[in-house]
Design a protein around this motif. Structure first.
Motif, mmCIF file in Angstrom:
data_model
loop_
_atom_site.group_PDB
_atom_site.id
_atom_site.type_symbol
_atom_site.label_atom_id
_atom_site.label_comp_id
_atom_site.label_asym_id
_atom_site.label_seq_id
_atom_site.Cartn_x
_atom_site.Cartn_y
_atom_site.Cartn_z
ATOM 1 N N THR A 30 0.830 -1.206 0.000
ATOM 2 C CA THR A 30 0.000 0.000 0.000
ATOM 3 C C THR A 30 0.859 1.248 0.000
ATOM 4 O O THR A 30 0.568 2.216 -0.715
ATOM 5 C CB THR A 30 -0.954 -0.009 1.210
ATOM 6 O OG1 THR A 30 -1.749 -1.197 1.160
ATOM 7 C CG2 THR A 30 -1.861 1.205 1.212
ATOM 8 N N ASP A 31 1.943 1.245 0.800
ATOM 9 C CA ASP A 31 2.860 2.395 0.817
ATOM 10 C C ASP A 31 3.429 2.664 -0.573
ATOM 11 O O ASP A 31 3.529 3.810 -0.995
ATOM 12 C CB ASP A 31 4.022 2.162 1.786
ATOM 13 C CG ASP A 31 3.604 2.217 3.245
ATOM 14 O OD1 ASP A 31 2.711 3.020 3.565
ATOM 15 O OD2 ASP A 31 4.181 1.465 4.045
ATOM 16 N N LEU A 32 3.811 1.602 -1.269
ATOM 17 C CA LEU A 32 4.389 1.752 -2.608
ATOM 18 C C LEU A 32 3.384 2.375 -3.573
ATOM 19 O O LEU A 32 3.707 3.320 -4.307
ATOM 20 C CB LEU A 32 4.869 0.406 -3.151
ATOM 21 C CG LEU A 32 5.388 0.426 -4.592
ATOM 22 C CD1 LEU A 32 6.626 1.313 -4.709
ATOM 23 C CD2 LEU A 32 5.693 -0.985 -5.069
ATOM 24 N N ILE A 33 2.167 1.876 -3.557
ATOM 25 C CA ILE A 33 1.131 2.417 -4.443
ATOM 26 C C ILE A 33 0.881 3.892 -4.128
ATOM 27 O O ILE A 33 0.790 4.723 -5.038
ATOM 28 C CB ILE A 33 -0.174 1.594 -4.327
ATOM 29 C CG1 ILE A 33 0.044 0.200 -4.921
ATOM 30 C CG2 ILE A 33 -1.338 2.294 -5.017
ATOM 31 C CD1 ILE A 33 -1.045 -0.802 -4.595
ATOM 32 N N LEU A 34 0.805 4.224 -2.851
ATOM 33 C CA LEU A 34 0.591 5.624 -2.462
ATOM 34 C C LEU A 34 1.765 6.501 -2.883
ATOM 35 O O LEU A 34 1.565 7.653 -3.291
ATOM 36 C CB LEU A 34 0.342 5.731 -0.961
ATOM 37 C CG LEU A 34 -1.002 5.173 -0.480
ATOM 38 C CD1 LEU A 34 -1.055 5.116 1.034
ATOM 39 C CD2 LEU A 34 -2.158 5.984 -1.039
ATOM 40 N N GLN A 35 2.985 5.982 -2.811
ATOM 41 C CA GLN A 35 4.164 6.739 -3.253
ATOM 42 C C GLN A 35 4.087 7.023 -4.752
ATOM 43 O O GLN A 35 4.408 8.124 -5.205
ATOM 44 C CB GLN A 35 5.455 5.968 -2.936
ATOM 45 C CG GLN A 35 5.791 5.885 -1.468
ATOM 46 C CD GLN A 35 6.248 7.207 -0.893
ATOM 47 O OE1 GLN A 35 6.793 8.048 -1.582
ATOM 48 N NE2 GLN A 35 6.013 7.380 0.396
#
Length: 167
Positions: A30-35
């Motif tokens: 999820t962090d990667l997608i948000l980044q």
């Protein structure tokens, strides 16, 4: 990490890397997608939507780090009431931050609906371009409207809808 992690798992990995003095950032899926989304967000609305998702995702991380956050802060001169834990203070702050972002988004949404209503009242037809991710929708839009919205051969470059004139 190609999975969704609990905040305690992310915290444990960060602690291990810090102790070993290894400069590695820890992100879950999820962090990667948000980044990625954050990198491509251009409008205030897109930035707020990403900030809201990020705040909701990281909320447990704010008050889920165990003993250090659960100490009580009762007595004279503390921010909360008697016996209120730091995690309760952080949780309240987190909920307030989410409400603040939602209020800002509501104002932008109201403005966008007003603009759409104005176009409807003036009988301006609306056309939508739909298609798969990275299939050339923005390129087609730019050609038809003489606009110069950003186009790249990459995923999630265009996050926002656009408005243009076509004759």
């Amino acid at each position: 990490i190609n999975d969704n992690l609990k905040s305690s798992q992310i915290y444990a990995l960060k602690t291990i890397f810090e102790e070993r003095k290894v400069n590695i950032e820890v992100w879950d899926r999820t962090d990667l997608i948000l980044q990625i989304f954050q990198k491509h967000a251009l409008t205030a609305e897109a930035k707020l939507q990403i900030r809201l998702a990020d705040t909701r995702h990281k909320g447990p991380e704010l008050y889920g780090m165990g003993q250090t956050m659960s100490q009580q802060g009762g007595g004279i001169g503390t921010h909360g009431g008697a016996g209120e834990t730091n995690s309760e203070i952080m949780r309240r702050h987190w909920r307030h931050e989410i409400k603040n972002i939602e209020n800002q988004l509501e104002k932008l949404t109201t403005s966008k609906h007003q603009q759409m209503e104005n176009r409807n009242q003036r009988n301006i037809p609306t056309i939508s371009i739909i298609g798969y991710t990275n299939s050339g929708k923005t390129t087609l839009f730019n050609l038809m409207t003489k606009k110069e919205n950003v186009t790249k051969d990459a995923l999630f470059v265009t996050l926002d809808s656009g408005v243009g004139e076509l004759y």
